[in-house]
Design a protein around this motif. Structure first.
Motif, short mmCIF file in Angstrom:
data_model
loop_
_atom_site.label_atom_id
_atom_site.label_comp_id
_atom_site.label_asym_id
_atom_site.label_seq_id
_atom_site.Cartn_x
_atom_site.Cartn_y
_atom_site.Cartn_z
N UNK A 173 100.35 61.80 10.65
CA UNK A 173 99.60 62.69 9.75
C UNK A 173 100.39 63.00 8.49
N UNK A 174 101.66 63.35 8.67
CA UNK A 174 102.49 63.72 7.51
C UNK A 174 102.63 62.56 6.53
N UNK A 175 102.89 61.37 7.06
CA UNK A 175 103.08 60.20 6.17
C UNK A 175 101.79 59.86 5.43
N UNK A 176 100.66 59.96 6.13
CA UNK A 176 99.39 59.64 5.49
C UNK A 176 98.99 60.71 4.48
N UNK A 177 99.22 61.99 4.82
CA UNK A 177 98.92 63.07 3.88
C UNK A 177 99.81 62.97 2.65
N UNK A 178 101.05 62.53 2.84
CA UNK A 178 101.94 62.30 1.69
C UNK A 178 101.37 61.19 0.80
N UNK A 179 100.91 60.13 1.42
CA UNK A 179 100.34 59.02 0.65
C UNK A 179 99.14 59.47 -0.18
N UNK A 180 98.43 60.46 0.33
CA UNK A 180 97.24 60.96 -0.36
C UNK A 180 97.54 62.15 -1.29
N UNK A 181 98.82 62.47 -1.44
CA UNK A 181 99.21 63.66 -2.22
C UNK A 181 98.53 64.92 -1.69
N UNK A 182 98.47 65.04 -0.38
CA UNK A 182 97.80 66.19 0.24
C UNK A 182 98.68 66.81 1.33
N UNK A 183 100.00 66.77 1.14
CA UNK A 183 100.91 67.30 2.16
C UNK A 183 100.69 68.79 2.39
N UNK A 184 100.75 69.23 3.66
CA UNK A 184 100.73 70.67 3.92
C UNK A 184 102.06 71.30 3.51
N UNK A 185 102.00 72.55 3.10
CA UNK A 185 103.25 73.26 2.80
C UNK A 185 104.03 73.52 4.09
N UNK A 186 103.32 73.67 5.19
CA UNK A 186 103.99 73.87 6.48
C UNK A 186 103.23 73.14 7.57
N UNK A 187 103.97 72.63 8.56
CA UNK A 187 103.39 71.95 9.73
C UNK A 187 104.00 72.62 10.96
N UNK A 188 103.21 73.46 11.62
CA UNK A 188 103.70 74.13 12.82
C UNK A 188 103.29 73.36 14.07
N UNK A 189 104.18 73.31 15.04
CA UNK A 189 103.87 72.66 16.32
C UNK A 189 103.97 73.70 17.43
N UNK A 190 102.87 73.86 18.15
CA UNK A 190 102.85 74.73 19.34
C UNK A 190 103.15 73.86 20.55
N UNK A 191 104.27 74.06 21.18
CA UNK A 191 104.68 73.19 22.28
C UNK A 191 105.39 74.00 23.35
N UNK A 192 104.88 73.94 24.60
CA UNK A 192 105.50 74.71 25.68
C UNK A 192 106.68 73.97 26.32
N UNK A 193 106.75 72.66 26.13
CA UNK A 193 107.77 71.85 26.80
C UNK A 193 109.01 71.68 25.93
N UNK A 194 110.15 72.14 26.43
CA UNK A 194 111.41 71.96 25.69
C UNK A 194 111.77 70.50 25.54
N UNK A 195 111.50 69.71 26.60
CA UNK A 195 111.80 68.27 26.55
C UNK A 195 110.95 67.59 25.48
N UNK A 196 109.65 67.97 25.41
CA UNK A 196 108.79 67.36 24.39
C UNK A 196 109.16 67.82 22.99
N UNK A 197 109.61 69.05 22.84
CA UNK A 197 110.08 69.51 21.52
C UNK A 197 111.21 68.61 21.02
N UNK A 198 112.11 68.29 21.92
CA UNK A 198 113.24 67.42 21.53
C UNK A 198 112.74 66.03 21.12
#
Length: 390
Positions: free
Chosen positions: A110-135
């Motif tokens: 998503x970030x790479x494609x939004x960058x290509x379109x000049x439509x990057x979000x100012x912030x990208x938050x991730x809601x994640x309960x798993x510490x292993x997946x966060x890593x």
């Protein structure tokens, strides 16, 4: 209980971890008077701190895990989805939150494609309960989109206030569900108890409280004989309600496998939709190796729409994954990918077929958009909107 056929054997370390979760569950059942709801069991099996499937350390996604999600198949999924995300941000605010971000591949795409379109979000938050997946998400972003990683932050809970786009791909299906059994003598809740040897067994008791109320509201006739078993995802409804209280302007895109209510509770689907996954093997025994299996249930999209509407959100559209991706330009993304005769193009085209084919993920997976303050029709639903089926 007996092991389902043809499953690979977990490692000794994994079995030891599962054993610790079994002990925790036994203690919980005993302290609760000998019975817990299946929703409580599923919550522990998936999310018990350090021991549950999503909060332990088991590898979940990809070829070495238990299942493959759309972003693992091809970056084209995220590239197409960026079309819808960009429109929502344009109509609200340049902020994006992804719930349950898996390996982080969708975030990177998503970030790479939004960058290509000049439509990057100012912030990208991730809601994640798993510490292993966060890593894993951190590592994925650092390798795939290092120059954009600084825009990403991990959230421990829903924000107090939010405007922008919210994406949740295969999140509702792993929220704990209550199991309901309709029998000639009434509506029962199927929970978990212990047998004489300390093993887990199914145990039914008359449904009560909000579970009985929600099950009764479905209006299903009691069978004249036998039983009809299905699920209620009260956690999913509550989660949507929590988002409704926080979303000031923007929209949520919820992508998952499921049905409208008229199809979810078909008479022919009398054993429900609950499934477990272990290393790409689907089976039906949630008591096998707790903490090592994913446990999922299909999504009742009518319930999701009702939860949003009752909490003040607009139901902006509902369709299948094929229409979502075609409306968002996945074929244009594919054409941009590589020359048509190249092996890369052929591989990508096969992935698109899997994502959109009616007998693969195209029809099984659906998307619903719930929002506030969105004044234009969303691109995802230009063709093939199925709101009337909800």
């Amino acid at each position: 209980w007996s092991k389902p056929m043809n499953l690979p054997q977990p490692s000794p370390d994994a079995l030891e971890q599962s054993g610790r979760l079994v002990s925790r569950l036994r203690t919980l059942i005993e302290t609760e008077g000998g019975w817990i709801s299946f929703a409580t069991y599923m919550a522990e099996a998936l999310y018990a701190p350090g021991l549950g499937y999503y909060s332990g350390g088991a590898r979940k996604f990809g070829a070495g895990g238990d299942f493959i999600t759309a972003p693992e198949l091809t970056p084209l999924f995220g590239q197409a989805l960026a079309t819808q995300v960009a429109q929502i941000m344009d109509l609200s605010a340049p902020h994006l939150i992804e719930a349950g971000a898996g390996t982080g591949l969708l975030a990177a795409d998503l970030l790479l494609e939004l960058e290509r379109r000049n439509a990057l979000p100012e912030s990208y938050g991730i809601l994640e309960v798993s510490g292993e997946l966060r890593e894993r998400q951190f590592d994925t972003l650092a390798s795939k989109a290092p120059h954009l990683a600084s825009r990403v932050s991990w959230l421990d809970g829903l924000p107090e206030h939010f405007s922008g786009a919210v994406v949740a791909n295969e999140v509702l299906d792993v929220m704990p569900v209550h199991l309901i059994a309709w029998r000639p003598e009434g509506i029962f809740e199927r929970g978990v108890a212990l047998d004489a040897a300390g093993g887990f067994v199914w145990a039914d008791q008359l449904a009560s409280g909000r579970v009985a109320e929600a099950a009764g509201a479905l209006g299903l006739a009691l069978p004249s004989e036998g039983e009809y078993v299905s699920e209620l995802n009260l956690a999913g409804r509550a989660w949507i309600g929590e988002w409704a209280a926080r979303l000031e302007q923007g929209a949520m895109l919820l992508v998952d496998y499921g049905y409208p209510r008229s199809e979810y509770y078909l008479a022919s689907r009398s054993t429900g939709t609950l499934l477990c996954y272990f290393r790409h093997h689907a089976h039906g025994d949630p008591f096998l190796w707790p903490g090592l299996n994913d446990i999922t249930a299909f999504v009742d999209f009518t319930a999701a729409a009702e939860a949003g509407f009752e909490a003040g959100l607009d139901v902006l559209g509902y369709t299948d994954q094929a229409n979502l991706l075609f409306n968002c330009g996945i074929l244009e993304c594919l054409a941009r990918r590589a020359p048509e005769e190249s092996t890369d193009y052929i591989r990508a085209a096969k992935a698109v077929q899997r994502l959109t084919g009616p007998h693969e993920m195209g029809e099984l997976f659906k998307v619903i958009a719930l929002g506030k303050g969105i004044t234009q029709p969303l691109i995802s639903f230009r063709r093939g909107d199925r709101l009337h089926t909800l």
